[in-house]
Design an enzyme around this catalytic site. Sequence first.
Site, PDB file in Angstrom:
ATOM      1  N   SER A 180       0.813  -1.223   0.000  1.00  0.00           N
ATOM      2  CA  SER A 180       0.000   0.000   0.000  1.00  0.00           C
ATOM      3  C   SER A 180       0.846   1.272   0.000  1.00  0.00           C
ATOM      4  CB  SER A 180      -0.926  -0.009   1.220  1.00  0.00           C
ATOM      5  OG  SER A 180      -0.151  -0.131   2.402  1.00  0.00           O
ATOM      6  N   ALA A 228       3.498   3.044  -5.124  1.00  0.00           N
ATOM      7  CA  ALA A 228       3.312   2.286  -6.371  1.00  0.00           C
ATOM      8  C   ALA A 228       1.949   1.606  -6.369  1.00  0.00           C
ATOM      9  CB  ALA A 228       4.434   1.261  -6.524  1.00  0.00           C
ATOM     10  N   THR A 267       7.159   4.321   1.594  1.00  0.00           N
ATOM     11  CA  THR A 267       6.726   5.638   1.099  1.00  0.00           C
ATOM     12  C   THR A 267       6.495   6.589   2.262  1.00  0.00           C
ATOM     13  OG1 THR A 267       5.641   4.582  -0.778  1.00  0.00           O
ATOM     14  CG2 THR A 267       4.943   6.836  -0.245  1.00  0.00           C
ATOM     15  N   ALA A 300       9.554   8.227   3.467  1.00  0.00           N
ATOM     16  CA  ALA A 300      10.432   8.955   2.535  1.00  0.00           C
ATOM     17  C   ALA A 300      10.503  10.421   2.942  1.00  0.00           C
ATOM     18  CB  ALA A 300       9.909   8.816   1.112  1.00  0.00           C
ATOM     19  N   GLY A 341      13.172  12.958   1.504  1.00  0.00           N
ATOM     20  CA  GLY A 341      13.659  13.904   0.493  1.00  0.00           C
ATOM     21  C   GLY A 341      12.610  14.364  -0.477  1.00  0.00           C
ATOM     22  N   GLU A 385      19.817  17.065  -3.966  1.00  0.00           N
ATOM     23  CA  GLU A 385      20.381  15.897  -3.281  1.00  0.00           C
ATOM     24  C   GLU A 385      21.596  15.411  -4.039  1.00  0.00           C
ATOM     25  OE1 GLU A 385      17.369  12.988  -2.216  1.00  0.00           O
ATOM     26  OE2 GLU A 385      15.967  14.581  -1.748  1.00  0.00           O
ATOM     27  N   HIS A 442      22.161   3.973   2.558  1.00  0.00           N
ATOM     28  CA  HIS A 442      22.024   5.425   2.690  1.00  0.00           C
ATOM     29  C   HIS A 442      23.140   5.896   3.612  1.00  0.00           C
ATOM     30  CE1 HIS A 442      20.510   9.409   3.426  1.00  0.00           C
ATOM     31  NE2 HIS A 442      19.552   9.216   2.547  1.00  0.00           N
ATOM     32  N   ARG A 460      25.443   8.324  -3.654  1.00  0.00           N
ATOM     33  CA  ARG A 460      25.370   7.601  -2.382  1.00  0.00           C
ATOM     34  C   ARG A 460      26.383   6.490  -2.227  1.00  0.00           C
ATOM     35  NH1 ARG A 460      18.934   7.228  -1.563  1.00  0.00           N
ATOM     36  NH2 ARG A 460      18.759   9.479  -1.337  1.00  0.00           N
ATOM     37  N   HIS A 497      19.276   0.722   2.568  1.00  0.00           N
ATOM     38  CA  HIS A 497      18.203   1.673   2.280  1.00  0.00           C
ATOM     39  C   HIS A 497      17.342   1.277   1.089  1.00  0.00           C
ATOM     40  CE1 HIS A 497      16.286   5.583   2.160  1.00  0.00           C
ATOM     41  NE2 HIS A 497      16.726   5.829   0.940  1.00  0.00           N
ATOM     42  N   ARG A 538      21.128   3.883  -7.496  1.00  0.00           N
ATOM     43  CA  ARG A 538      20.011   4.788  -7.766  1.00  0.00           C
ATOM     44  C   ARG A 538      20.354   6.241  -7.439  1.00  0.00           C
ATOM     45  NH1 ARG A 538      16.022   6.958  -4.464  1.00  0.00           N
ATOM     46  NH2 ARG A 538      16.546   5.602  -2.716  1.00  0.00           N
ATOM     47  N   SER A 578      13.330   7.223  -6.849  1.00  0.00           N
ATOM     48  CA  SER A 578      12.521   6.028  -6.567  1.00  0.00           C
ATOM     49  C   SER A 578      11.028   6.317  -6.581  1.00  0.00           C
ATOM     50  CB  SER A 578      12.920   5.420  -5.220  1.00  0.00           C
ATOM     51  OG  SER A 578      12.972   6.425  -4.244  1.00  0.00           O
TER      52      SER A 578
END
Length: 547
Positions: free
Chosen positions: A10, A13, A40, A43, A45, A113, A234, A281, A342, A377, A382
Site C-alpha cells: 500500500s 506504487a 513511502t 520517505a 527527500g 540531493e 544510505h 550515495r 536503504h 540509484r 525512486s
Amino acid sequence: MKCDFLVVGSGIAGLSFAIRAASLGTVIIITKKQEIDCATNLAQGGIAAVLSEDDDFKLHIEDTLKSGDGLCDKEVVKMVVEEGPSRVKDLVDIGVGFIRSSDNKDNLSLGKEGGHSRRRVAHAYDLTGKEIERALLEKAKSIDNIQIIENRKCIDLLMDKSDNKNTASKCVGAYVLDEYGIETYLAKYTILCTGGVGKVYLYTSNPDIASGDGVAMAFRAGAKIANMEFIQFHPTCLYHHDAKNFLISEAVRGEGAYLINSKGERFMAKYEPEMMELATRDKVARAIDQEMKETGADCVFLDISHKDKAFLSKRFPNIYGKCQELGIDISEKPIPVVPAAHYLCGGVLTDLHGKSSIDRLFALGETACTGLHGGNRLASNSLLEAVVYAERAFAYIEKQWPAVSNQPFIPADDWKTDKAIDLDEEILINHNWDQLRRIMWNYVGIVRSSRRLGLAAQRVSDMVKEIEQHYNDFHVTANLIELRNIAIVAQLIIQAAQLRKSSRGLHYVKDSVSEESNGLYWNIVTRVKDESEYPWQSELCEQKIID
Ligand code: SIN
C-alpha cells in the site's frame, strides 16, 4: 476472495496503480500491517523531476546515468525522466501538498540531493512520503472499486498450471495469511508493490515490512530476477540507541551540511574532491565506512549547525524535532550518523510496462528492476519510478482489458494444511532472523570480499534449507513467512554478488578483478528447475549487455 486486480502493498506504487485500475474493475489492496506501514510513508527527500526553467531532461538523464555507473537502461531512463513532470502533476492534482516556492507560488520549491546537477526534488519539507501517502490513501478510499485490507501477509503466488507443463505460465492470484488462517485470492492481474529488502540487513532505514516478499514470491514462482547485488546503503541514518531506522535526509546535505569524522575533520575532499558531500550515495557511504574503520569510531557526524535555527526547524521539521527529542539540537551540534541498508536497485525484472517475465504478474516500485537505477540509484528517483511505472502498467493493462475482463477466474487449490503442526519453539525463528541479518551486514555489506561472500553463501544456504524445513513442517506464521523471504532474498543477493567479480556502483569488492572486459552487463537469474537437491537456488539465465 476474487478481484480483477490484486495489489500487494500500500505504498506509492500500489496506491497509484490501484487508483487508475479502479476505472477498469475491482481492486483489492492487501497490506501486511496497517495501510501506512510502507517505505513511502518514511520517505523524506522527495520526488525528482525536471520542474524548473534552469533544468532540462538531458541533465536529469545524465545525472541518472552517471549515478547508475554505466548500468542503467538508457531507454528506460529517458522515458522515466520525460514522463516525470506529468506524473508529479498527477500527484498535485490528487492533492499532494508539495511546498511552493517562496518567490512564485505557481512553482514548486525544489530541493537538491547527491548526484543532481540541479535543484529538482519536489518535497513537502522532510515529510514528503507521509504527505504523498496521505493524499493517495484519501483518494483510494474515496473510490468504491478499491478495498484496502490490512494485516494480510501474502505467502505465495498462485500459478496456472493448466497447460500441464508444470511451469509458471500465468499468475492467477495469491495465498494470503490473515488472523484466522490462509485464504485464496484469485485475480486477473497481480501487482507486486511490496517495497524493498532492508530487513535482510541488521541496520536499515526501512520499515519493518521490508522483507523482500515480492522478490522472494516472484522468484519462487519462476520469475526472472536481476541486479540483486546492488543494495544501496544510505550514508546518513541517525546513530542513537533510541532511534530506530531514522533517516537524516540527503536534502540536509543538499542544504549545505558537511560530514566530519570523530576527530572533527571534514573528510569528503579525500574521496570526492569535486562533489564532496553531494557525491552519489555509493561513494559517500563508502567514504564514511572507510573513515569509521580508520578512526575506529562507531559513527561520523553531519554538521548543519552553521545554518540558522529558524531555517532548520522550518525546512526539516521532522529531523529537527526527532533530534531535539533525543537531545541533539542540530542548530548547535553535529548529528551522529551511520550508513544503513536503504534501497534495492535490482529486483523482479520488468519490461517498459512493469510486467514481469510471468504473464499477468507485474512488479512496481522498489520490488521491480526496471533498469532505471543501474548500479546505484540517483537520490529521489525512486518515488518517480513508482508513479511512472504505475501509470505505464495501467496503460498496458487497459489495452488488454477488453480481452481479459470477461475471462473466468482460474481456479486454484485451497491451501493444504494436512501435516502441519504449531511450531512451539519460536526461538528457532528468532535466532535465524538475527543470524541472517548479522551475516548480511558483516559479510555482504558496503565493502565486500570474495572470501566473505563465499562464507556467507555457505551459511545462508544452510539456513535456507533449515527454514524451508520449518515451513514444510509447521503451521505458517507471519514471522516464518518473512524469515523465509529474507533468507531467499539474502541468498539471491549473495549469489548475484558472487557472479559480479569486479566492483561497480554499489557492489564494491576489495579483491575485485579488473573491470569487465566485455563492458557492462546485468546478471539475470531464475529459479533452478530441479528443486530436489536444494530448494530455491538460482541460476544465471541471461546476461544482458548494456551498451
Ligand atoms: C533521503 O531523503 O535522503 C532519501 C531519499 C531517497 O532515498 O531517494
